[in-house]
Design an enzyme around this catalytic site. Structure first.
Site: not given
Length: 402
Positions: A216, A311, A396
């Site tokens: 992120d 997301h 992630c």
């Protein structure tokens, strides 16, 4: 050449042996049961089909080596062709051994056996290749982590001590086993190393609960690192450590700045197309800034509505060939993508591309893994259950830098 590496050779050989053995046993047993059950009958039938079985093994091996039997219908075709050719050649050998010459009458007889004595052999070869043979070939070709030369570097960040305090938006909060999470993170990094990637650790941030989700914080385009602008105030401080790491790698650095917000988990790159999720973590201004940054480099930025998942890459990712995969209930509009493949599990929506033929997936999606393996890809499965409780997925936990 790729076909002649040890693993594909072994997989093809084992698949061919299994198909040949199953076909031979099923054929002689069917004749044995259907006739007078005497040992001499069994021996005669066995001897008749031995040449055909040996020829079948050779043909299935060739098909398995060059096609990997990845799809059931191509495997069925391979089995049918192999069975027919093996039956003709094997029966022809028997005819020649008995002193016959290969004339028109013998050739006519050979083809007539496909509807009589060799019918069960051909049908069994077809079914065995499409089922057992395909499964053996695919699983042996793709189940193990194959050491490779370094494909590139990958940014990772260790879980913080307060991981259990991470943000949860779309799930109910559940207890996090931090020790297990540490073990799972180590296994995840080991899988990357085993696939040929060199990890670079961003300094751990024990007071930043979501900092392990390094994806992120930055999106990398070649030698350009675009640092994100978190919408969640608790995540803003994550950017400093990541910036330090990418600068140490010698990458060019730029930023998304307020009032623009953008999380790397909302950015899906497919060649020169960049899909960006417009949702709770990324706003229109963040997308506008990213488009301005990337347009000089020939990238096309495409905004994608994202309302059903945290997301965009919580809903969809892409296979090495550019096919977008996703779990339909959490995808706002699959038609946005040129090629979309639905997967049967939500955890199956997420892959990390490690090479042209290898992807990393969560072990929580075995049916999706089987689907992707059937397309010819090697799947490396890892358990990230503790991170999934925080709405995270395999993407992630890392950022690839080629």
């Amino acid at each position: 050449m790729r076909f002649f590496r040890p693993r594909p050779l072994i997989a093809a050989a084992v698949a061919a042996l299994v198909v040949a053995a199953v076909t031979h046993l099923a054929t002689i047993l069917s004749f044995f049961v259907g006739s007078n059950p005497q040992a001499t009958v069994l021996l005669q039938i066995n001897n008749f089909f031995v040449p055909s079985t040996v020829v079948l093994l050779v043909f299935v091996f060739i098909f398995a080596l060059f096609t990997r039997l990845t799809r059931w219908y191509t495997a069925a075709i391979a089995g049918l062709v192999s069975g027919v050719l093996a039956a003709l050649v094997g029966t022809g050998i028997q005819a020649l051994v008995q002193g016959n010459t290969l004339d028109g009458g013998v050739i006519s007889y050979l083809f007539s056996t496909l509807g009589s004595i060799n019918l069960i052999f051909v049908l069994t070869a077809t079914v065995a290749t499409a089922t057992i043979g395909r499964r053996v070939c695919v699983s042996m070709s793709s189940s193990a982590i194959v050491p490779r030369s370094v494909s590139g570097t990958v940014l990772v960040r260790r879980p913080p001590k307060n991981l259990s305090e991470g943000i949860v938006t779309h799930l109910e909060r559940s207890e996090i086993d931090v020790e297990l999470a540490d073990e799972q993170w180590e296994s995840y990094v080991a899988a990357l190393i085993g696939a040929g990637w060199k990890p670079i650790e961003v300094d751990v941030a024990d007071t930043l609960a979501d900092s392990v989700f390094v994806e992120d914080s930055v999106v990398v385009f070649g030698r350009l690192a675009v640092l994100a602008s978190p919408a969640a105030p608790s995540r803003v401080a994550e950017i400093d450590g990541v910036e330090k790491a990418v600068r140490a790698m010698g990458l060019d650095v730029t930023h998304i700045v307020q009032p623009g917000t953008l999380d790397g988990g909302d950015v899906l790159k497919i060649d020169r197309r960049v899909y960006v999720g417009r949702g709770g973590r990324t706003n229109a201004e963040g997308i506008r800034q990213l488009r301005h940054i990337l347009s000089p480099f020939g990238y096309t930025v495409i905004a994608v509505p994202t309302s059903k998942a945290l997301h965009l890459k919580s809903a969809v990712t892409a296979l090495p060939d550019g096919t977008v995969i996703g779990y339909p209930p959490v995808v706002d509009d699959p038609k946005i993508f040129d090629r979309f493949l639905a997967v049967p599990e939500e955890a199956g929506s997420h892959v990390v591309v490690l090479s042209d033929d290898t992807v990393l997936m969560s072990s929580a999606a075995p049916e999706s893994a089987q689907l992707i393996e059937s397309l010819g890809y090697r799947v490396i499965a890892v358990d990230i259950s503790e991170f999934e409780k925080l709405e995270a997925c395999v993407t992630c936990l890392s950022v690839r830098v080629r």
